[in-house]
Design a protein around this motif. Structure first.
Motif, mmCIF file in Angstrom:
data_model
loop_
_atom_site.group_PDB
_atom_site.id
_atom_site.type_symbol
_atom_site.label_atom_id
_atom_site.label_comp_id
_atom_site.label_asym_id
_atom_site.label_seq_id
_atom_site.Cartn_x
_atom_site.Cartn_y
_atom_site.Cartn_z
ATOM 1 N N PHE A 1 46.758 -33.999 -31.843
ATOM 2 C CA PHE A 1 47.321 -34.654 -30.768
ATOM 3 C C PHE A 1 46.395 -34.656 -29.317
ATOM 4 O O PHE A 1 46.464 -35.402 -28.401
ATOM 5 C CB PHE A 1 48.902 -34.781 -30.343
ATOM 6 N N GLN A 2 45.582 -33.685 -29.750
ATOM 7 C CA GLN A 2 44.640 -33.301 -28.545
ATOM 8 C C GLN A 2 43.529 -34.406 -28.405
ATOM 9 O O GLN A 2 42.961 -34.765 -29.235
ATOM 10 C CB GLN A 2 43.928 -31.934 -28.387
ATOM 11 N N PRO A 3 43.323 -34.963 -27.131
ATOM 12 C CA PRO A 3 42.400 -35.787 -27.021
ATOM 13 C C PRO A 3 40.859 -35.160 -27.219
ATOM 14 O O PRO A 3 40.715 -34.112 -26.911
ATOM 15 C CB PRO A 3 42.338 -36.346 -25.515
ATOM 16 N N VAL A 4 40.020 -35.967 -27.432
ATOM 17 C CA VAL A 4 38.581 -35.600 -27.791
ATOM 18 C C VAL A 4 38.011 -35.321 -26.575
ATOM 19 O O VAL A 4 38.018 -36.153 -25.516
ATOM 20 C CB VAL A 4 37.839 -36.322 -28.678
ATOM 21 N N ASP A 5 37.386 -34.164 -26.308
ATOM 22 C CA ASP A 5 36.511 -33.878 -25.242
ATOM 23 C C ASP A 5 35.375 -34.476 -25.197
ATOM 24 O O ASP A 5 34.300 -34.321 -26.068
ATOM 25 C CB ASP A 5 36.304 -32.187 -25.285
ATOM 26 N N PRO A 6 35.045 -35.479 -24.171
ATOM 27 C CA PRO A 6 33.852 -36.288 -24.133
ATOM 28 C C PRO A 6 32.866 -35.604 -23.874
ATOM 29 O O PRO A 6 31.556 -36.043 -24.224
ATOM 30 C CB PRO A 6 34.159 -37.088 -22.926
ATOM 31 N N ALA A 7 32.635 -34.121 -23.300
ATOM 32 C CA ALA A 7 31.617 -33.588 -23.151
ATOM 33 C C ALA A 7 31.123 -32.976 -24.330
ATOM 34 O O ALA A 7 29.805 -32.747 -24.398
ATOM 35 C CB ALA A 7 31.736 -32.455 -22.275
ATOM 36 N N SER A 8 31.776 -32.918 -25.429
ATOM 37 C CA SER A 8 31.536 -32.289 -26.715
ATOM 38 C C SER A 8 30.719 -33.279 -27.692
ATOM 39 O O SER A 8 30.317 -33.064 -28.503
ATOM 40 C CB SER A 8 32.676 -31.547 -27.503
ATOM 41 N N GLN A 9 30.877 -34.536 -27.237
ATOM 42 C CA GLN A 9 30.353 -35.825 -27.993
ATOM 43 C C GLN A 9 29.030 -36.349 -27.486
ATOM 44 O O GLN A 9 29.093 -37.299 -27.101
ATOM 45 C CB GLN A 9 31.516 -36.788 -28.221
ATOM 46 N N THR A 10 27.854 -35.705 -27.650
ATOM 47 C CA THR A 10 26.935 -36.135 -27.065
ATOM 48 C C THR A 10 25.795 -36.930 -28.191
ATOM 49 O O THR A 10 25.667 -36.193 -29.448
ATOM 50 C CB THR A 10 25.617 -34.990 -26.509
ATOM 51 N N GLU A 11 25.724 -38.027 -28.005
ATOM 52 C CA GLU A 11 25.100 -39.020 -28.650
ATOM 53 C C GLU A 11 23.830 -39.545 -28.099
ATOM 54 O O GLU A 11 23.840 -40.015 -27.178
ATOM 55 C CB GLU A 11 25.825 -40.068 -29.494
ATOM 56 N N TYR A 12 22.616 -39.393 -29.124
ATOM 57 C CA TYR A 12 21.405 -40.197 -28.534
ATOM 58 C C TYR A 12 20.946 -41.096 -29.627
ATOM 59 O O TYR A 12 21.197 -40.722 -30.722
ATOM 60 C CB TYR A 12 20.424 -39.034 -28.428
ATOM 61 N N GLN A 13 20.491 -42.294 -29.006
ATOM 62 C CA GLN A 13 19.913 -43.296 -29.567
ATOM 63 C C GLN A 13 18.473 -42.721 -30.314
ATOM 64 O O GLN A 13 17.803 -41.870 -29.360
ATOM 65 C CB GLN A 13 19.937 -44.511 -28.973
ATOM 66 N N PRO A 14 17.789 -43.188 -31.385
ATOM 67 C CA PRO A 14 16.547 -42.807 -31.775
ATOM 68 C C PRO A 14 15.536 -43.127 -30.526
ATOM 69 O O PRO A 14 15.433 -44.113 -29.859
ATOM 70 C CB PRO A 14 16.278 -43.692 -32.983
ATOM 71 N N GLY A 15 14.762 -42.181 -30.337
ATOM 72 C CA GLY A 15 13.409 -42.283 -29.403
ATOM 73 C C GLY A 15 14.163 -42.214 -27.902
ATOM 74 O O GLY A 15 13.478 -42.267 -26.914
ATOM 75 N N GLU A 16 15.275 -41.909 -27.756
ATOM 76 C CA GLU A 16 16.091 -41.683 -26.171
ATOM 77 C C GLU A 16 15.718 -40.337 -25.786
ATOM 78 O O GLU A 16 15.592 -40.245 -24.473
ATOM 79 C CB GLU A 16 17.346 -41.964 -26.432
ATOM 80 N N LEU A 17 15.480 -39.199 -26.456
ATOM 81 C CA LEU A 17 15.016 -38.073 -25.950
ATOM 82 C C LEU A 17 13.958 -37.570 -26.421
ATOM 83 O O LEU A 17 13.799 -37.522 -27.730
ATOM 84 C CB LEU A 17 16.436 -37.381 -26.321
ATOM 85 N N ALA A 18 13.412 -36.997 -25.850
ATOM 86 C CA ALA A 18 12.058 -36.332 -26.347
ATOM 87 C C ALA A 18 11.793 -35.031 -25.494
ATOM 88 O O ALA A 18 12.249 -34.656 -24.489
ATOM 89 C CB ALA A 18 10.647 -37.079 -25.925
ATOM 90 N N GLN A 19 11.290 -33.974 -26.140
ATOM 91 C CA GLN A 19 10.957 -32.702 -25.527
ATOM 92 C C GLN A 19 9.152 -32.291 -25.405
ATOM 93 O O GLN A 19 8.744 -32.675 -26.702
ATOM 94 C CB GLN A 19 11.493 -31.715 -26.388
ATOM 95 N N CYS A 20 8.829 -31.742 -24.618
ATOM 96 C CA CYS A 20 7.462 -31.686 -24.156
ATOM 97 C C CYS A 20 7.173 -30.374 -23.751
ATOM 98 O O CYS A 20 7.799 -30.061 -22.615
ATOM 99 C CB CYS A 20 6.746 -32.727 -23.270
ATOM 100 N N ASP A 21 6.615 -29.589 -24.480
ATOM 101 C CA ASP A 21 6.098 -28.141 -24.176
ATOM 102 C C ASP A 21 4.611 -28.136 -23.698
ATOM 103 O O ASP A 21 3.718 -28.583 -24.517
ATOM 104 C CB ASP A 21 6.409 -27.299 -25.396
ATOM 105 N N LEU A 22 4.612 -27.441 -22.686
ATOM 106 C CA LEU A 22 3.060 -27.441 -22.092
ATOM 107 C C LEU A 22 2.528 -25.852 -22.165
ATOM 108 O O LEU A 22 3.239 -24.908 -22.218
ATOM 109 C CB LEU A 22 2.987 -27.746 -20.613
#
Length: 89
Positions: free
Chosen positions: A68-89
């Protein structure tokens, strides 16, 4: 004796499950948790009229509360394909 000789399996004894004293209170517990999921267990005990030991009741509420506990919105991170990238220099 004849039944045992004719049977394909060996005879064995199995007890019927006895259940728990909390089983009859579970619908009331679920109703309270549906309305107030964060209510303390001691208050739930008073609301449903529980007058027996605490541990059995506390364990059942502990099992039911996550349903019965509501879902924590902070624990449900969703990304669409191509929305997030990581660049290491």
């Amino acid at each position: 004796m004849k039944k045992a000789l004719v049977a394909h399996e060996s005879p064995w004894y199995q007890r019927k499950p006895r259940g728990s004293v909390v089983d009859e209170f579970e619908p009331a517990i679920r109703a309270v948790l549906a309305e107030f999921p964060d209510m303390p267990t001691t208050v739930i005990m008073e609301r449903v009229g529980w007058e027996r030991g605490r541990m059995v009741f506390f364990e059942r509420v502990q099992q039911l509360r996550p349903l019965f506990q509501p879902v924590d919105p902070a624990s449900q991170t969703e990304y669409q394909p191509g929305e997030l990238a990581q660049c290491d220099l």
